[in-house]
Design a protein around this motif. Sequence first.
Motif, short mmCIF file in Angstrom:
data_model
loop_
_atom_site.label_atom_id
_atom_site.label_comp_id
_atom_site.label_asym_id
_atom_site.label_seq_id
_atom_site.Cartn_x
_atom_site.Cartn_y
_atom_site.Cartn_z
N SER A 213 1.61 4.02 -3.23
CA SER A 213 0.87 5.25 -2.94
C SER A 213 1.33 6.42 -3.80
O SER A 213 0.59 7.38 -4.00
CB SER A 213 1.01 5.61 -1.45
N GLU B 49 0.83 -1.21 0.00
CA GLU B 49 0.00 0.00 0.00
C GLU B 49 0.87 1.26 0.00
O GLU B 49 0.60 2.22 -0.73
CB GLU B 49 -0.92 0.00 1.22
N PHE B 50 1.94 1.25 0.80
CA PHE B 50 2.83 2.41 0.85
C PHE B 50 3.61 2.53 -0.45
O PHE B 50 3.73 3.61 -1.01
CB PHE B 50 3.79 2.28 2.04
#
Length: 390
Positions: A50, A46-47
């Motif tokens: 991003s 997810e990071f």
Amino acid sequence: MKKLWRFLVKPSSRYSVLAIAVVCVIITLAGVFTFHESIKFSSTTEFCTSCHSMKENYNEYKTSIHYKNAYGVRAECRDCHIPENNPIAFMKAKMGGVGDIYSEFISKDIDTPAKFEANRLRMAQNVWRMMAETNSATCKSCHSYTAMDHAKQSPAAAAAMTGAAAKDMNCIECHKGIAHQLPHINNDFQATFKQLTINSGEAPATKTLYTLASKKLYTTDSASGDEQGQLYPASEVQVLGTSGDMLKVQITGWQQQGSTTGMLVQDMAKQIQTVSLNADLQKSATILNTVKAEDGQTWQQLQVSAWITQRNMLASIKPIWAYGKEILDASCGQCHAVPDPKHLTANGWVQGLKAMQQYYMLNKDEERTLLKYLQDNAKDAPAAATPAAQ
């Protein structure tokens, strides 16, 4: 002990030494916890995805077998990009991530799709370098040579993996482009094709010619007529006559007896495609020979006449093979050592190249030229057909 205790609890100008020590320990523990959680969070998919520039990478990854497969096992970003068991390599990988953040927000080197594509090779090389330095430790954390059952692999894969296991090879030597699109490393072969096209604007005045590109077949000396078939790249023809910009040619090839596909191949029992004929043109073909092959199939050698345009015809096959070798080096050399055409048989290369289609970007004619180059120089090709011997 009493003196030590009095020293610890004795106030400084304002606080005791023990109170200061306790506060320092708490701050240290908080710092360690924060650092650990930050490292953990910054390693999540997810990071990693991003940032705007990573969206396309993420979409590429979602089409790969590492994202979705029959076993339900998913490799996240950290599984491939962060060596967990090597502290130095781990920190280098994290610093590389900081560099990507810098490129996204500060230098803005990769903040648009066009800029990202322009820097894709540089970033890919950084990843390949890391994997080479760690002997693909991230890959081997899941794919262990000792855990592989070669009997359950395809014959080609088993042969390759047995040799790789014996050498404890770096996985990236053969498996680049597994999760992400490969960068364009070298497309010089396209410049070669362009020059060959310029040089072959008009067919040489020789009886035997070779096709540089696919050619449409006609039954009359007019390219405005109905197309009657297609002659494939690197195919030999005999010139029967000319009419303006058109050549009347004779094409010879083999076909299984009774076949209605219209496909003629260069050699009996080998899938080296020469020409595709429509039904009417196939009916006009002359049978030169009928032979029963070793596999029990009966093959017929056919000969057919048709008209083609003069463009993209060469007097020698050598420039076409040199062009095919350039395609091989540029397309296959991106992922692994360039294979020797004699690694497989002519028919084996059909499936061999098909298995690699997702890893290269070639148009249909480039792919056909590459396949034919490999087939004409395969392990079962006559020695006289090998370009290296020419």
